[in-house]
Design a protein around this motif. Structure first.
Motif, PDB file in Angstrom:
ATOM      1  N   ASP A 185       0.821  -1.214   0.000  1.00  0.00           N
ATOM      2  CA  ASP A 185       0.000   0.000   0.000  1.00  0.00           C
ATOM      3  C   ASP A 185       0.854   1.264   0.000  1.00  0.00           C
ATOM      4  O   ASP A 185       0.341   2.356   0.284  1.00  0.00           O
ATOM      5  N   ALA A 186       2.144   1.131  -0.308  1.00  0.00           N
ATOM      6  CA  ALA A 186       3.031   2.302  -0.303  1.00  0.00           C
ATOM      7  C   ALA A 186       2.553   3.366  -1.279  1.00  0.00           C
ATOM      8  O   ALA A 186       2.686   4.566  -1.017  1.00  0.00           O
ATOM      9  N   TRP A 187       2.015   2.935  -2.421  1.00  0.00           N
ATOM     10  CA  TRP A 187       1.503   3.909  -3.395  1.00  0.00           C
ATOM     11  C   TRP A 187       0.343   4.707  -2.808  1.00  0.00           C
ATOM     12  O   TRP A 187       0.204   5.907  -3.050  1.00  0.00           O
ATOM     13  N   LEU A 188      -0.482   4.031  -1.993  1.00  0.00           N
ATOM     14  CA  LEU A 188      -1.616   4.699  -1.371  1.00  0.00           C
ATOM     15  C   LEU A 188      -1.139   5.658  -0.284  1.00  0.00           C
ATOM     16  O   LEU A 188      -1.699   6.752  -0.113  1.00  0.00           O
ATOM     17  N   ALA A 189      -0.083   5.266   0.432  1.00  0.00           N
ATOM     18  CA  ALA A 189       0.493   6.156   1.446  1.00  0.00           C
ATOM     19  C   ALA A 189       1.023   7.429   0.800  1.00  0.00           C
ATOM     20  O   ALA A 189       0.846   8.537   1.329  1.00  0.00           O
ATOM     21  N   LEU A 190       1.670   7.271  -0.356  1.00  0.00           N
ATOM     22  CA  LEU A 190       2.191   8.446  -1.055  1.00  0.00           C
ATOM     23  C   LEU A 190       1.060   9.313  -1.587  1.00  0.00           C
ATOM     24  O   LEU A 190       1.173  10.548  -1.603  1.00  0.00           O
ATOM     25  N   LEU A 191      -0.021   8.700  -2.009  1.00  0.00           N
ATOM     26  CA  LEU A 191      -1.187   9.461  -2.474  1.00  0.00           C
ATOM     27  C   LEU A 191      -1.764  10.300  -1.344  1.00  0.00           C
ATOM     28  O   LEU A 191      -2.100  11.477  -1.532  1.00  0.00           O
ATOM     29  N   ILE A 192      -1.864   9.712  -0.151  1.00  0.00           N
ATOM     30  CA  ILE A 192      -2.360  10.448   1.014  1.00  0.00           C
ATOM     31  C   ILE A 192      -1.397  11.571   1.381  1.00  0.00           C
ATOM     32  O   ILE A 192      -1.810  12.696   1.686  1.00  0.00           O
ATOM     33  N   GLY A 193      -0.084  11.263   1.324  1.00  0.00           N
ATOM     34  CA  GLY A 193       0.910  12.284   1.617  1.00  0.00           C
ATOM     35  C   GLY A 193       0.855  13.442   0.643  1.00  0.00           C
ATOM     36  O   GLY A 193       0.995  14.608   1.036  1.00  0.00           O
ATOM     37  N   SER A 194       0.628  13.137  -0.628  1.00  0.00           N
ATOM     38  CA  SER A 194       0.544  14.205  -1.630  1.00  0.00           C
ATOM     39  C   SER A 194      -0.700  15.061  -1.430  1.00  0.00           C
ATOM     40  O   SER A 194      -0.672  16.276  -1.656  1.00  0.00           O
ATOM     41  N   ALA A 195      -1.796  14.441  -0.991  1.00  0.00           N
ATOM     42  CA  ALA A 195      -3.019  15.203  -0.713  1.00  0.00           C
ATOM     43  C   ALA A 195      -2.812  16.139   0.477  1.00  0.00           C
ATOM     44  O   ALA A 195      -3.227  17.305   0.443  1.00  0.00           O
ATOM     45  N   ALA A 196      -2.141  15.627   1.534  1.00  0.00           N
ATOM     46  CA  ALA A 196      -1.836  16.476   2.686  1.00  0.00           C
ATOM     47  C   ALA A 196      -0.859  17.578   2.284  1.00  0.00           C
ATOM     48  O   ALA A 196      -0.992  18.732   2.717  1.00  0.00           O
ATOM     49  N   GLY A 197       0.106  17.223   1.444  1.00  0.00           N
ATOM     50  CA  GLY A 197       1.054  18.225   0.959  1.00  0.00           C
ATOM     51  C   GLY A 197       0.377  19.293   0.112  1.00  0.00           C
ATOM     52  O   GLY A 197       0.806  20.450   0.114  1.00  0.00           O
ATOM     53  N   PHE A 198      -0.684  18.907  -0.598  1.00  0.00           N
ATOM     54  CA  PHE A 198      -1.419  19.881  -1.408  1.00  0.00           C
ATOM     55  C   PHE A 198      -2.104  20.920  -0.519  1.00  0.00           C
ATOM     56  O   PHE A 198      -2.142  22.105  -0.863  1.00  0.00           O
TER      57      PHE A 198
END
Length: 379
Positions: A37-50
């Motif tokens: 699920d690392a790709w999903l973790a990065l997706l969540i991180g990018s949303a928070a970063g946005f």
């Protein structure tokens, strides 16, 4: 580096956002603690970063035509703001130092194992110093030349991996096998800090936009594009190597590309990967270096040329403090992330909060206006 020679076009800003955020990120498996699920973790991180990016853009709108050092002075007061500004300059230099060490270690690991790192790192710092001495506009012209090459190279590598059936996206299943909590723990705050929180550095640069208007459109477009690309690269590394192998490798994408070499019809693609990493890390290092120089030049009132050599020496000398690559990575993924949260999240959000409060108070005062005294009666 005069202001007249440092005007930036929207395209230059957008290209730099993409190349800066890409950096060396595709080479790593960010959020690897979440395994498949690392790709999903990065997706969540990018949303928070946005969300953090929107806060930074809001801060820039509150202070149009100003850079971070001036914002700190206005928000925290002259003395406290200047102290915070000095600390930020050395924080930028610290981030540049980490990139220089990455370049030295990568060169020794892949291309020049018998060459002293002291020489290769010196050449990288010297190249960056030369570009910065030529002016900010020159630095921002580099992505116009390099980004198309980077895009074509990544597209070719991805096409080869997919066409040769090295990928198996079934390795990403089952999704959320252990629930959402491990994914959130892997995503926050680590993936905000690297790479998305590093967008903070653009508070030193957005005011240089040559055309009237906000830098938000090109910045947001570039951020969304690169975020989707990085999420896909995380998924691709998992699909090629599998979660167990991808999480155990220092440079998973390099190992993914080496699977093409094993097929026997194409060789030395890892050199292409290495040069892609060089381009990304060098641009990131150069931008941090540039902002350290610009910041201290403003605070001290001394010409930028003097600080180019000062920070160049400081960055180069401090890159030898960490004894080896293992210690370098341990610090980068440990104490460094806590420092990042202070500079990337806490201080900017506090500055935004104070600025909004002051703006609201000024609007309220202006709306109410001074109370007029009644004229005395003449009767």
């Amino acid at each position: 580096m005069t202001s007249s020679s440092n005007r930036l076009s929207p395209l230059q800003i957008g290209f730099m956002v993409v190349l800066f955020e890409v950096g060396s990120t595709p080479m790593f498996l960010l959020g690897g603690k979440a395994r498949q699920d690392a790709w999903l973790a990065l997706l969540i991180g990018s949303a928070a970063g946005f969300l953090l990016l929107l806060a930074l853009l809001a801060l820039q709108r509150l202070y149009p035509g100003r850079h971070l050092m001036q914002m700190l002075e206005s928000g925290f007061g002259r003395i406290a703001g200047r102290i915070a500004g000095f600390v930020y300059c050395f924080y930028f230099a610290y981030e540049a130092m980490r990139n220089v060490r990455d370049l030295g270690e990568l060169t020794k690991l892949t291309l020049l194992p018998n060459s002293p790192m002291a020489i290769t790192m010196f050449l990288f710092v010297l190249t960056a110093a030369y570009a910065i001495a030529k002016g900010t506009e020159i630095v921002f012209r580099l992505p116009e030349l390099l980004l198309p090459l980077v895009i074509i190279s990544y597209a070719l590598l991805i096409l080869l991996l997919v066409a040769t059936r090295c990928t198996d996206f079934a390795r990403l299943a089952p999704v959320l096998e252990n629930g959402l909590k491990p994914v959130l723990q892997a995503a926050l705050p680590d993936t905000i800090s690297f790479p998305f929180g590093q967008m903070l550095v653009f508070l030193m640069l957005w005011h240089l936009r040559g055309k009237p208007g906000s830098s938000a459109p090109e910045t947001i477009t570039g951020y969304i594009a690169v975020s989707l690309f990085l999420v896909f690269m995380n998924a691709l590394n998992l699909a090629v190597l599998g979660p167990a192998l991808a999480t155990s490798r220092e440079l998973p994408f390099l190992n993914s590309v080496r699977t093409l070499t094993a097929l026997g019809f194409i060789e030395r693609l890892d050199i292409m990967v290495t040069f892609l990493i060089f381009i990304g890390i060098t641009m990131k290092m150069m931008l941090f270096y540039l902002c350290a120089v610009r910041g201290l030049a403003y605070l001290s009132g001394i010409r930028s040329s003097a600080w180019i050599f000062f920070f160049g020496f400081l960055i180069y000398a401090s890159s030898f403090i960490e004894r080896n690559y293992t210690q370098h990575i341990a610090i980068g993924l440990g104490p460094s992330l806590k420092i990042d949260m202070l500079f990337q999240l806490a201080i900017p959000l506090l500055l935004l909060f104070i600025s909004l409060i002051r703006r609201s108070a000024k609007k309220k005062k202006k709306k109410n206006g001074p109370q007029r005294k009644k004229a005395p009666s003449t009767a």
